[in-house]
Design a protein around this motif. Sequence first.
Motif, mmCIF file in Angstrom:
data_model
loop_
_atom_site.group_PDB
_atom_site.id
_atom_site.type_symbol
_atom_site.label_atom_id
_atom_site.label_comp_id
_atom_site.label_asym_id
_atom_site.label_seq_id
_atom_site.Cartn_x
_atom_site.Cartn_y
_atom_site.Cartn_z
ATOM 1 N N ASP A 133 0.822 -1.295 0.018
ATOM 2 C CA ASP A 133 0.015 -0.235 -0.068
ATOM 3 C C ASP A 133 0.970 1.172 -0.006
ATOM 4 O OD1 ASP A 133 -2.022 1.993 0.253
ATOM 5 O OD2 ASP A 133 -2.384 1.346 2.281
ATOM 6 N N GLU A 134 1.358 1.489 -1.027
ATOM 7 C CA GLU A 134 2.331 2.617 -1.234
ATOM 8 C C GLU A 134 1.440 4.024 -1.032
ATOM 9 O OE1 GLU A 134 4.986 4.877 -4.673
ATOM 10 O OE2 GLU A 134 4.407 2.773 -4.812
ATOM 11 N N GLU A 135 0.251 4.057 -1.523
ATOM 12 C CA GLU A 135 -0.416 5.241 -1.210
ATOM 13 C C GLU A 135 -0.698 5.677 0.116
ATOM 14 O OE1 GLU A 135 -4.819 7.202 -2.435
ATOM 15 O OE2 GLU A 135 -3.947 5.171 -3.456
ATOM 16 N N GLY A 136 -1.028 4.339 0.914
ATOM 17 C CA GLY A 136 -1.013 4.770 2.434
ATOM 18 C C GLY A 136 0.071 5.286 3.172
ATOM 19 N N THR A 137 1.283 4.485 2.670
ATOM 20 C CA THR A 137 2.678 4.843 3.313
ATOM 21 C C THR A 137 2.922 6.411 3.232
ATOM 22 O OG1 THR A 137 3.261 2.481 3.117
ATOM 23 C CG2 THR A 137 4.948 4.168 3.682
ATOM 24 N N GLU A 138 2.605 6.920 1.803
ATOM 25 C CA GLU A 138 2.953 7.992 1.660
ATOM 26 C C GLU A 138 2.097 8.992 2.187
ATOM 27 O OE1 GLU A 138 5.567 9.330 -0.126
ATOM 28 O OE2 GLU A 138 6.173 7.233 -0.082
ATOM 29 N N ALA A 139 0.710 8.710 2.528
ATOM 30 C CA ALA A 139 0.129 9.586 3.199
ATOM 31 C C ALA A 139 0.414 9.950 4.600
ATOM 32 C CB ALA A 139 -1.392 9.072 3.040
ATOM 33 N N LEU A 140 0.903 8.765 5.261
ATOM 34 C CA LEU A 140 1.613 8.714 6.568
ATOM 35 C C LEU A 140 2.790 9.953 6.670
ATOM 36 C CD1 LEU A 140 1.056 5.158 7.782
ATOM 37 C CD2 LEU A 140 -0.168 7.031 8.451
ATOM 38 N N LYS A 141 3.708 9.504 5.662
ATOM 39 C CA LYS A 141 4.903 10.118 5.647
ATOM 40 C C LYS A 141 4.350 11.779 5.497
ATOM 41 C CE LYS A 141 7.960 6.455 4.476
ATOM 42 N NZ LYS A 141 8.915 5.804 3.327
ATOM 43 N N LYS A 142 3.770 12.002 4.749
ATOM 44 C CA LYS A 142 3.300 13.332 4.277
ATOM 45 C C LYS A 142 2.760 14.120 5.356
ATOM 46 C CE LYS A 142 0.725 16.394 1.020
ATOM 47 N NZ LYS A 142 -0.196 16.369 -0.146
ATOM 48 N N TYR A 143 1.923 13.411 6.257
ATOM 49 C CA TYR A 143 1.263 14.057 7.549
ATOM 50 C C TYR A 143 1.900 14.293 8.505
ATOM 51 C CZ TYR A 143 -2.618 14.865 10.894
ATOM 52 O OH TYR A 143 -3.103 15.667 11.873
ATOM 53 N N PHE A 144 2.745 13.277 8.963
ATOM 54 C CA PHE A 144 3.625 13.228 10.246
ATOM 55 C C PHE A 144 5.051 13.693 9.856
ATOM 56 C CE2 PHE A 144 0.562 10.027 11.470
ATOM 57 C CZ PHE A 144 0.009 10.471 12.482
ATOM 58 N N GLY A 145 5.523 13.662 8.752
ATOM 59 C CA GLY A 145 6.978 14.061 8.704
ATOM 60 C C GLY A 145 7.900 13.088 8.531
ATOM 61 N N ARG A 146 9.010 13.584 8.688
ATOM 62 C CA ARG A 146 10.251 12.702 8.832
ATOM 63 C C ARG A 146 10.606 11.842 9.828
ATOM 64 N NH1 ARG A 146 14.727 14.529 11.262
ATOM 65 N NH2 ARG A 146 14.859 16.662 11.823
ATOM 66 N N LYS A 147 11.252 10.591 9.852
ATOM 67 C CA LYS A 147 11.616 9.877 11.070
ATOM 68 C C LYS A 147 12.733 10.771 12.059
ATOM 69 C CE LYS A 147 11.241 5.335 8.945
ATOM 70 N NZ LYS A 147 12.094 4.148 8.577
#
Length: 721
Positions: free
Chosen positions: A419-433
């Motif tokens: 689920d690349e789309e779901g993963t990218e949505a999380l990274k976009k919202y929460f930011g970097r590690k």
Amino acid sequence: MAFKDLKLLKHYKTYKNNIVKEFYNPVLKSAVLYQRSVGFFSSTALIELTKGISGLVKNKGKIQLIVSPYLSPEDVEAIEKGYEKRKIIEEALLREFKEPENYFQEERLNLLAHLIEEGTLELKVAFTPPNKNTGMYHEKVGIIKDENGDKIVFTGSLNETINAFYNNYESIVVFTSWEESKEYAEEMQRDFDLLWSGGDNDLEVIDFPEVVKDKITICKKTEVHYDIDEEEKIEDIKEAVRGNPRMPQGFILRDYQIEAIEHWKNNSYHGIFDMATGTGKTYTGLGAVVKLFEDKEKLAIVIVCPYQHLVEQWVEDIELFNMVPIIGYSASKQKNWKQRLKDDVLDFNLGIIKSICFVTTNATYSSKFVTEIMGSLGKDTLLLVDEAHNFGSNNLRKRLYSQIEYRLALSATLERHGDEEGTEALKKYFGRKCIEYDLKKAIADGKLTPYYYYPVLVFLDEEELAEYKDVSYRVSKECHKDKHGKLQVTEKGKMLLMQRARIVAGAKNKLSVLRDKMQDYKDDSHILVYCGATRVPTFEHDESEHDEEGERQIVAVSKILGNELGMKVTHFTSNESAQEREAIKRRFATAEPYQAIVAIKCLDEGVNIPSIRTAFILASTTNPKEYIQRRGRVLRLAKNKPYAVIYDFVTLATPLDEVNVYGVDFNCERALAKRELARIKEFGEIAMNSRDSDVLINDIIDAYQISDEEMENVEDGSEFR
């Protein structure tokens, strides 16, 4: 200072005196012997016993403690019928043992473990034999002696619990051996000595059971602090504004936790804590909450967890950090949580209070009620999501509200499998590690247990393989590429993929291989057999019935271990209540009576069973999030666990020497091998015996002609063919 130099009262009352500060601490500081009968046993009573004893330990003193078990009517009846008393007493004491609820209780149980091991603390159990009519033993007497032989005796209603010290209306009366009450003090001394020696004919006294001692010593750590001054911490907490986040007194974050929080702050309080199970992810998150509140001085905290039992685990830690959480989910013990939340949000928005904390489940967070609440909160809000990968789903990512100013995601595996789309949505919202603390580093730093990894090959039988190929063919008809060239699967295709996964999980050959492997472990303990929520197929009915026919894998495994091998086993599933699960974990930890747990899903639900030493994972998965989590939970630290052993059941279509690269179904069989290879590679790389898995990996690569490029990217879509 000698006892005679102390200024003691004759009568202490909790509503008038601070008994810990005014009596316990100064008296025990000068003591060399502390003898106490405390009534009913509980682990919390033992924890409270440690108050003020640092002086006694420095004086090389000794503690002699007599406790009494709470015997239920069933216990008494069993003893009267002649059942083994010691076993019944052990069970009664174990029922009253509670796992530590916070950092301070962990430290105090650690202290108790050291006191027992060093011989400073001696314990005995007193109870009234059923043939006596003297009622229960519930005496509360304390005798304390200094190096001059002077004694202080106290008695009264006071139990050694936090509630008794600070909340209840309790009192004690004090007698001394050098004043007019000398005779009474000596009488109490004779009574205690008679009881300790087993000379009281009306009571039965036995040594404290080793199995209960083991429960305490499991909590032993390498380092111990004898000068934990809980009373001062409680006073500090009382002085703090209740509900506002603050670090617990004496609690120190580790360097990597502090660094993660600093990175998060420097990223405008946005970020991801990518931390392996067992590395202090929760405490790091709460440390971030404290830092943010200190910086902003006003904060609404919303913490979201996937499961109800994880909410309750968070509650214990949230309270340790001085917050008073509103606990929101369908079965919450706070029946009025909705009204409390509405009231607190109103007070927060009006500036009446500076902080609120709401902890809830994913499901409740998605409800209409909470959605409206979130809409009424302003920018001074932190959304902290545990196991944040779940928020990449279509439903939950709609609740990643843009108006929330501060954001923190906790997850050991944020990337969503397929689920690349779901993963990218999380990274976009929460930011970097802000931190990446993986299993390899956690093991190297001593936060998790090192392990041996043994992949065990099993193969689909003829009927299973035919079924697998048929379902794979139908899956291929439900796949297409979108305009960006990305492979998409219909809802029907996803259901077929689940059906295919159950075929692999429930392969019948796993049972025969497990039976053979378990021969070497039938006399061992602390074993987990992790099953799939599937059935061992029979293939005797039409396709529509396959999912409902056959014996559940967990039942078949239990029969092998229990009936055939004579092992003592128990189930650990969603059918067991929270209380039953805790009892199972406790009895499993001491191997009394359980040698093995046969479980479904527990490793995916945040359940911690640190005492697992050997795991047989039948429920193999190709989802990295799932198998990384499962491995991490098996590697939790525990006493007498220098390493763990993991047997991973790897399912292939056929034995490697029978692979036909020219066969019509080769690509289908090859795709299965590639998916299994990814897990073997992940597990094997940091195992203590990594070379063993390297040999198998090379054998599978050679048999199925898998290129280096394919090994680097196993999610290339071939699994759908």
